[in-house]
Design a protein around this motif. Structure first.
Motif, PDB file in Angstrom:
ATOM      1  N   ASP A 182     128.871  59.408 -48.185  1.00 49.39           N
ATOM      2  CA  ASP A 182     129.444  58.043 -48.076  1.00 49.39           C
ATOM      3  C   ASP A 182     129.968  57.990 -46.786  1.00 49.39           C
ATOM      4  O   ASP A 182     130.840  56.901 -46.372  1.00 49.39           O
ATOM      5  CB  ASP A 182     130.777  57.942 -49.303  1.00 49.39           C
ATOM      6  N   THR A 183     129.340  58.558 -45.898  1.00 53.69           N
ATOM      7  CA  THR A 183     129.556  58.323 -44.314  1.00 53.69           C
ATOM      8  C   THR A 183     128.624  57.607 -43.723  1.00 53.69           C
ATOM      9  O   THR A 183     128.810  56.949 -42.625  1.00 53.69           O
ATOM     10  CB  THR A 183     130.139  59.846 -43.711  1.00 53.69           C
ATOM     11  N   HIS A 184     127.320  58.000 -44.165  1.00 52.18           N
ATOM     12  CA  HIS A 184     126.302  57.347 -43.530  1.00 52.18           C
ATOM     13  C   HIS A 184     125.548  56.080 -44.567  1.00 52.18           C
ATOM     14  O   HIS A 184     125.668  56.294 -45.541  1.00 52.18           O
ATOM     15  CB  HIS A 184     124.937  58.357 -43.150  1.00 52.18           C
ATOM     16  N   TRP A 221     121.493  58.678 -51.050  1.00 58.32           N
ATOM     17  CA  TRP A 221     121.952  57.246 -50.314  1.00 58.32           C
ATOM     18  C   TRP A 221     122.588  56.533 -51.277  1.00 58.32           C
ATOM     19  O   TRP A 221     122.328  56.327 -52.423  1.00 58.32           O
ATOM     20  CB  TRP A 221     120.767  56.457 -49.668  1.00 58.32           C
ATOM     21  N   LEU A 222     123.805  56.219 -50.987  1.00 58.89           N
ATOM     22  CA  LEU A 222     124.724  55.046 -51.578  1.00 58.89           C
ATOM     23  C   LEU A 222     124.738  53.771 -51.039  1.00 58.89           C
ATOM     24  O   LEU A 222     124.456  53.652 -49.950  1.00 58.89           O
ATOM     25  CB  LEU A 222     126.270  55.832 -51.968  1.00 58.89           C
ATOM     26  N   ASP A 223     124.983  52.816 -51.631  1.00 57.50           N
ATOM     27  CA  ASP A 223     124.916  51.420 -51.315  1.00 57.50           C
ATOM     28  C   ASP A 223     126.081  51.292 -49.946  1.00 57.50           C
ATOM     29  O   ASP A 223     126.908  51.969 -50.026  1.00 57.50           O
ATOM     30  CB  ASP A 223     125.437  50.280 -52.271  1.00 57.50           C
ATOM     31  N   ILE A 230     124.242  54.271 -56.451  1.00 57.97           N
ATOM     32  CA  ILE A 230     123.011  55.083 -56.089  1.00 57.97           C
ATOM     33  C   ILE A 230     121.647  53.977 -55.466  1.00 57.97           C
ATOM     34  O   ILE A 230     121.555  53.131 -56.395  1.00 57.97           O
ATOM     35  CB  ILE A 230     122.764  56.131 -56.984  1.00 57.97           C
ATOM     36  N   ASP A 231     121.072  54.636 -54.453  1.00 58.75           N
ATOM     37  CA  ASP A 231     120.048  53.576 -53.831  1.00 58.75           C
ATOM     38  C   ASP A 231     118.781  54.427 -53.989  1.00 58.75           C
ATOM     39  O   ASP A 231     117.845  54.253 -54.696  1.00 58.75           O
ATOM     40  CB  ASP A 231     120.175  53.410 -52.354  1.00 58.75           C
ATOM     41  N   GLU A 232     118.641  55.536 -52.985  1.00 60.18           N
ATOM     42  CA  GLU A 232     117.436  56.340 -52.876  1.00 60.18           C
ATOM     43  C   GLU A 232     118.061  57.618 -52.651  1.00 60.18           C
ATOM     44  O   GLU A 232     119.065  58.133 -52.238  1.00 60.18           O
ATOM     45  CB  GLU A 232     116.654  55.855 -51.720  1.00 60.18           C
ATOM     46  N   VAL A 233     116.902  58.645 -52.674  1.00 58.73           N
ATOM     47  CA  VAL A 233     117.182  60.183 -52.214  1.00 58.73           C
ATOM     48  C   VAL A 233     116.033  60.408 -50.913  1.00 58.73           C
ATOM     49  O   VAL A 233     114.799  60.103 -51.114  1.00 58.73           O
ATOM     50  CB  VAL A 233     117.089  61.019 -53.485  1.00 58.73           C
ATOM     51  N   GLY A 234     116.465  60.614 -50.014  1.00 57.34           N
ATOM     52  CA  GLY A 234     115.770  60.978 -48.663  1.00 57.34           C
ATOM     53  C   GLY A 234     114.724  59.855 -48.527  1.00 57.34           C
ATOM     54  O   GLY A 234     115.424  58.590 -48.222  1.00 57.34           O
ATOM     55  N   THR A 235     113.410  59.999 -48.536  1.00 58.60           N
ATOM     56  CA  THR A 235     112.589  58.837 -48.260  1.00 58.60           C
ATOM     57  C   THR A 235     111.903  58.451 -49.776  1.00 58.60           C
ATOM     58  O   THR A 235     110.841  57.810 -49.539  1.00 58.60           O
ATOM     59  CB  THR A 235     111.543  59.291 -47.355  1.00 58.60           C
ATOM     60  N   MET A 236     112.691  58.978 -50.710  1.00 61.08           N
ATOM     61  CA  MET A 236     111.981  58.572 -51.995  1.00 61.08           C
ATOM     62  C   MET A 236     112.948  57.671 -52.980  1.00 61.08           C
ATOM     63  O   MET A 236     114.099  57.606 -52.693  1.00 61.08           O
ATOM     64  CB  MET A 236     111.714  59.780 -52.790  1.00 61.08           C
TER      65      MET A 236
END
Ligand code: COI
Length: 361
Positions: A182-184, A221-223, A230-236
């Motif tokens: 939640d920092t990036h 990745w979170l919005d 939740i958005d994505e994980v890594g490049t997936m």
């Protein structure tokens, strides 16, 4: 029908690496596809040439302002000897959408699809033979104006390179540990998140490094606004099994319309499973993990196909997903996609196309 492109063959073919020694994206085939764009002239001069460095003026726009989009797909050699591309048309169309998002005039999708086929046909000996290996095809468009003003370029280069690759993970399908950050932030609505823009990958590096420092493999990745969806994980893309349902975030502007994501959702629906493309918060997932209804979680992408997630970290809590091993549905999905890719399972949706290999004289 494949167009015949002007082709200059290399006079110095490289030794090909052993299938067992393949590392993702480290070695490249003997040839590449090139095509140029200029305002007023359009896309022109499509050609296959020996693989070689590009010569770029230091003031070339892409080097400064990242006006670049790419895609990635694979060619598979089946046990029947045929070489198949997986969903080449969809990848070609997606490259066009990514171009549009960065003010790049999109090359014709059919020509792009044919460029994949033609290059793989020329370098067909480079398609590895062992199960789990493939030829990764990387099309990319870069802005080639020589100019430091910030504006869409008037010149572009489209090129395609190919790399023989092994299984994404040495051990095959292996659960990874992911850290929700939640920092990036990777993307926000109205930004580049739904495009395969090179800049998205640059934006992911610092968080990825931090996750690795904490002992994780990938970032969840979170919005970018509330830092909870939740958005994505890594490049997936990411999917999870909560209760009887498979849940995945919707295509709402910040995540990539993954080709593997789409293929898996199609298979799940074919199998009569409940699938929900909806917003899912990190709190919901952590709670589902605690009460035992979160049984599986996996990432989907061209490179790894399906990547099981064994552990999720968030705000200091480390949560095991299921029993920490690859779940039954995750495994079934991996096997189903891979079966279609190698031609060992029926292809009811017509996702694969066979590359016509030239007959040697
Ligand atoms: C994929 O999962 O295919 C990716 O996007 C990774 C790639 C950038 C190496």
């Amino acid at each position: 029908m494949t167009a015949s492109f002007s082709t200059t063959l290399t006079r110095t073919p490289k030794p090909r690496p052993d299938d067992a020694a393949l590392i993702f994206g480290k070695s490249f085939t003997d040839h590449m596809f090139l095509m140029d764009y200029e305002d007023g002239k359009g896309w022109h001069d499509p050609r296959i040439v020996p693989y070689a460095p590009l010569v770029l003026d230091p003031a070339t726009t892409v080097l400064h302002y990242a006006q670049a989009v790419f895609d990635g797909l694979k060619a598979f050699r089946g046990p029947d000897g045929a070489i198949r591309l997986f969903r080449a048309q969809r990848h070609a169309e997606r490259l066009g959408k990514s171009c549009a998002g960065l003010c790049i005039p999109a090359p014709d999708a059919e020509l792009v699809r044919q460029s994949f086929e033609a290059l793989v046909a020329v370098d067909h000996e480079w398609v590895p033979r062992t199960q789990g290996t493939a030829l990764y095809i990387r099309p990319i468009v870069i802005a080639t104006d020589v100019m430091l003003g910030v504006h869409p370029s008037h010149r572009y280069t489209y090129f395609v390179i190919c790399s023989p690759v092994g299984a994404y993970y040495k051990e095959g399908v292996k659960p990874v540990r992911i850290l929700a950050t939640d920092t990036h932030v990777r993307a926000v609505q109205g930004g580049l998140g739904e495009l395969k823009a090179a800049a998205n990958y640059a934006a992911s590096l610092a968080a990825q490094q931090e996750a690795e420092r904490q002992g994780y493999t990938q970032v969840l990745w979170l919005d970018g606004v509330e830092r909870r969806w939740i958005d994505e994980v890594g490049t997936m893309n990411i999917m999870m099994r909560i209760g009887d349902e498979v849940v995945t975030p919707p295509l709402a502007g910040t995540i990539l319309d993954g080709v593997t994501r789409n293929s898996i959702l199609t298979l799940l629906r074919d199998w009569g499973m409940a699938v929900s493309e909806r917003r899912v918060s990190i709190e919901e997932v952590m709670q589902a993990g605690r009460d035992g209804t979160l049984t599986e979680m996996w990432g989907t992408g061209t490179a790894a196909v399906v990547s099981p997630i064994g552990e999720l970290g968030y705000k200091g809590e480390r949560m095991r997903i299921g029993d920490g091993n690859t779940g039954a549905l995750t495994r079934k999905l991996y096997d189903a996609i891979v079966g279609i890719q190698y031609g060992t399972a029926p292809d009811p949706h017509g996702w694969t196309s066979t590359v016509q290999v030239p007959v040697e004289a």
